[in-house]
Design a protein around this motif. Structure first.
Motif, mmCIF file in Angstrom:
data_model
loop_
_atom_site.group_PDB
_atom_site.id
_atom_site.type_symbol
_atom_site.label_atom_id
_atom_site.label_comp_id
_atom_site.label_asym_id
_atom_site.label_seq_id
_atom_site.Cartn_x
_atom_site.Cartn_y
_atom_site.Cartn_z
ATOM 1 N N LYS A 104 0.827 -1.220 0.000
ATOM 2 C CA LYS A 104 0.000 0.000 0.000
ATOM 3 C C LYS A 104 0.856 1.262 0.000
ATOM 4 C CE LYS A 104 -3.851 -2.194 2.335
ATOM 5 N NZ LYS A 104 -4.750 -2.174 3.479
ATOM 6 N N LEU A 105 1.918 1.233 -0.806
ATOM 7 C CA LEU A 105 2.807 2.384 -0.898
ATOM 8 C C LEU A 105 2.325 3.344 -1.977
ATOM 9 C CD1 LEU A 105 6.343 0.733 -0.702
ATOM 10 C CD2 LEU A 105 5.167 2.020 1.070
ATOM 11 N N LYS A 106 2.460 4.613 -1.708
ATOM 12 C CA LYS A 106 2.284 5.669 -2.696
ATOM 13 C C LYS A 106 3.654 6.294 -2.876
ATOM 14 C CE LYS A 106 -2.239 6.105 -3.381
ATOM 15 N NZ LYS A 106 -2.863 5.993 -4.658
ATOM 16 N N ASN B 121 1.939 4.027 -13.187
ATOM 17 C CA ASN B 121 0.621 3.628 -12.700
ATOM 18 C C ASN B 121 0.071 4.663 -11.711
ATOM 19 O OD1 ASN B 121 -1.548 2.403 -11.355
ATOM 20 N ND2 ASN B 121 -0.581 0.392 -11.330
ATOM 21 N N PRO B 122 -1.077 5.278 -12.023
ATOM 22 C CA PRO B 122 -1.633 6.298 -11.125
ATOM 23 C C PRO B 122 -2.131 5.761 -9.784
ATOM 24 C CG PRO B 122 -3.123 5.895 -12.964
ATOM 25 C CD PRO B 122 -1.879 5.103 -13.227
ATOM 26 N N ILE C 148 2.312 12.996 -7.641
ATOM 27 C CA ILE C 148 3.150 14.185 -7.565
ATOM 28 C C ILE C 148 2.979 14.845 -6.201
ATOM 29 C CG2 ILE C 148 3.432 16.538 -8.482
ATOM 30 C CD1 ILE C 148 2.721 15.348 -11.228
ATOM 31 N N ASN C 149 4.095 15.271 -5.647
ATOM 32 C CA ASN C 149 4.117 16.131 -4.477
ATOM 33 C C ASN C 149 4.305 17.545 -5.021
ATOM 34 O OD1 ASN C 149 4.455 16.328 -1.393
ATOM 35 N ND2 ASN C 149 6.107 17.582 -2.218
ATOM 36 N N TYR C 150 3.235 18.332 -5.030
ATOM 37 C CA TYR C 150 3.262 19.672 -5.612
ATOM 38 C C TYR C 150 3.779 20.664 -4.582
ATOM 39 C CZ TYR C 150 1.670 23.952 -7.868
ATOM 40 O OH TYR C 150 1.614 25.190 -8.445
ATOM 41 N N ASP C 151 4.874 21.341 -4.908
ATOM 42 C CA ASP C 151 5.477 22.319 -4.013
ATOM 43 C C ASP C 151 5.196 23.715 -4.565
ATOM 44 O OD1 ASP C 151 7.463 24.134 -2.820
ATOM 45 O OD2 ASP C 151 8.295 22.301 -1.943
ATOM 46 N N ILE C 152 4.311 24.440 -3.878
ATOM 47 C CA ILE C 152 3.877 25.759 -4.348
ATOM 48 C C ILE C 152 5.064 26.706 -4.501
ATOM 49 C CG2 ILE C 152 2.456 27.780 -3.801
ATOM 50 C CD1 ILE C 152 0.607 25.850 -2.199
ATOM 51 N N TYR D 214 -1.146 18.095 -14.971
ATOM 52 C CA TYR D 214 -1.044 16.941 -14.064
ATOM 53 C C TYR D 214 -1.817 17.067 -12.754
ATOM 54 C CZ TYR D 214 2.905 19.750 -12.257
ATOM 55 O OH TYR D 214 3.708 20.747 -11.770
ATOM 56 N N SER D 215 -2.845 17.869 -12.691
ATOM 57 C CA SER D 215 -3.557 18.049 -11.421
ATOM 58 C C SER D 215 -4.134 16.747 -10.864
ATOM 59 C CB SER D 215 -4.665 19.095 -11.561
ATOM 60 O OG SER D 215 -5.627 18.677 -12.505
ATOM 61 N N ALA D 216 -4.544 15.845 -11.745
ATOM 62 C CA ALA D 216 -5.128 14.576 -11.282
ATOM 63 C C ALA D 216 -4.112 13.706 -10.547
ATOM 64 C CB ALA D 216 -5.708 13.809 -12.462
ATOM 65 N N ARG D 217 -2.828 14.006 -10.697
ATOM 66 C CA ARG D 217 -1.784 13.182 -10.084
ATOM 67 C C ARG D 217 -1.217 13.800 -8.803
ATOM 68 N NH1 ARG D 217 0.023 9.295 -13.914
ATOM 69 N NH2 ARG D 217 1.000 8.291 -12.138
ATOM 70 N N ILE D 218 -1.735 14.950 -8.370
ATOM 71 C CA ILE D 218 -1.236 15.604 -7.155
ATOM 72 C C ILE D 218 -1.796 14.884 -5.928
ATOM 73 C CG2 ILE D 218 -1.243 17.721 -5.781
ATOM 74 C CD1 ILE D 218 -1.339 19.277 -8.449
ATOM 75 N N ILE D 219 -0.884 14.390 -5.080
ATOM 76 C CA ILE D 219 -1.255 13.631 -3.885
ATOM 77 C C ILE D 219 -0.979 14.444 -2.613
ATOM 78 C CG2 ILE D 219 -0.880 11.491 -2.595
ATOM 79 C CD1 ILE D 219 -1.999 11.046 -5.437
ATOM 80 N N ASN D 220 0.104 15.191 -2.596
ATOM 81 C CA ASN D 220 0.488 16.047 -1.466
ATOM 82 C C ASN D 220 0.798 17.430 -1.986
ATOM 83 O OD1 ASN D 220 0.429 14.234 0.732
ATOM 84 N ND2 ASN D 220 2.517 13.566 0.358
#
Length: 173
Positions: free
Chosen positions: A26-28, A48-49, A54-58, A75-81
């Motif tokens: 269960k790793l991301k 694999n999504p 992605i860890n988005y850093d503002i 890539y907004s659908a892939r932002i996790i943090n």
């Protein structure tokens, strides 16, 4: 020059060959990168999504002069943090609101995509450094909060019982 194409391909091959292990545990696995928005989108789309995001850093994006419109379009659908930080254009971390990050616009985009992930504060601390013992209280406070949450049984949210690993993916020059 970015990661040499062979290195990037080797990384992708390694990650794909271990997908079953990542799923079982269960790793991301998240990438934080200085790739341009289109280049990062092309990279993350190869993975694999269910596992990779992605860890988005503002602040880092603002410092690099990226437009959040482009980033969220690609890539907004892939932002996790999300790392909440402010930086000067081409410069260092500064107090929130003192750099070039457009927090209002970023948070509007996050609301549009119904972002439900973590917000991680990576804010500037005046007068603190790694060698300054005064900063120990910050680590003590964070550790105390984690222990308290763990004792209360609220450490993991009900939506995901998983662990996130963040990698930095940097342009090599």
């Amino acid at each position: 020059m970015s990661l040499w194409i062979n290195q990037e391909n080797d990384l992708i091959a390694f990650l794909k060959s271990n997908e079953n292990i990542f799923l079982e545990k269960k790793l991301k696995i998240l990438f934080e990168s200085d790739y341009s928005p289109i280049k990062l989108a092309k990279f993350i789309d190869r993975l694999n999504p269910l596992i990779f995001g992605i860890n988005y850093d503002i602040g880092n994006s603002a410092s690099l002069g990226f437009k959040c419109e482009d980033e969220f379009n690609f890539y907004s659908a892939r932002i996790i943090n999300v790392h909440v930080k402010d930086r000067l254009l081409g410069g260092t971390t500064v107090p929130l609101g003192k750099g070039c990050a457009n927090f209002e616009k970023v948070f509007q985009f996050l609301a549009r995509i119904n972002y439900q992930g973590n917000y991680i504060l990576q804010t500037w601390l005046s007068g603190f450094s790694k060698t300054n013992n005064k900063s120990d209280w910050i680590y003590f406070f964070i550790a105390s909060w984690i222990i308290k949450r763990n004792r209360e049984g609220n450490w993991w949210d009900n939506k995901s019982d998983s662990l996130s690993i963040i990698f930095l993916l940097l342009e090599l020059q």
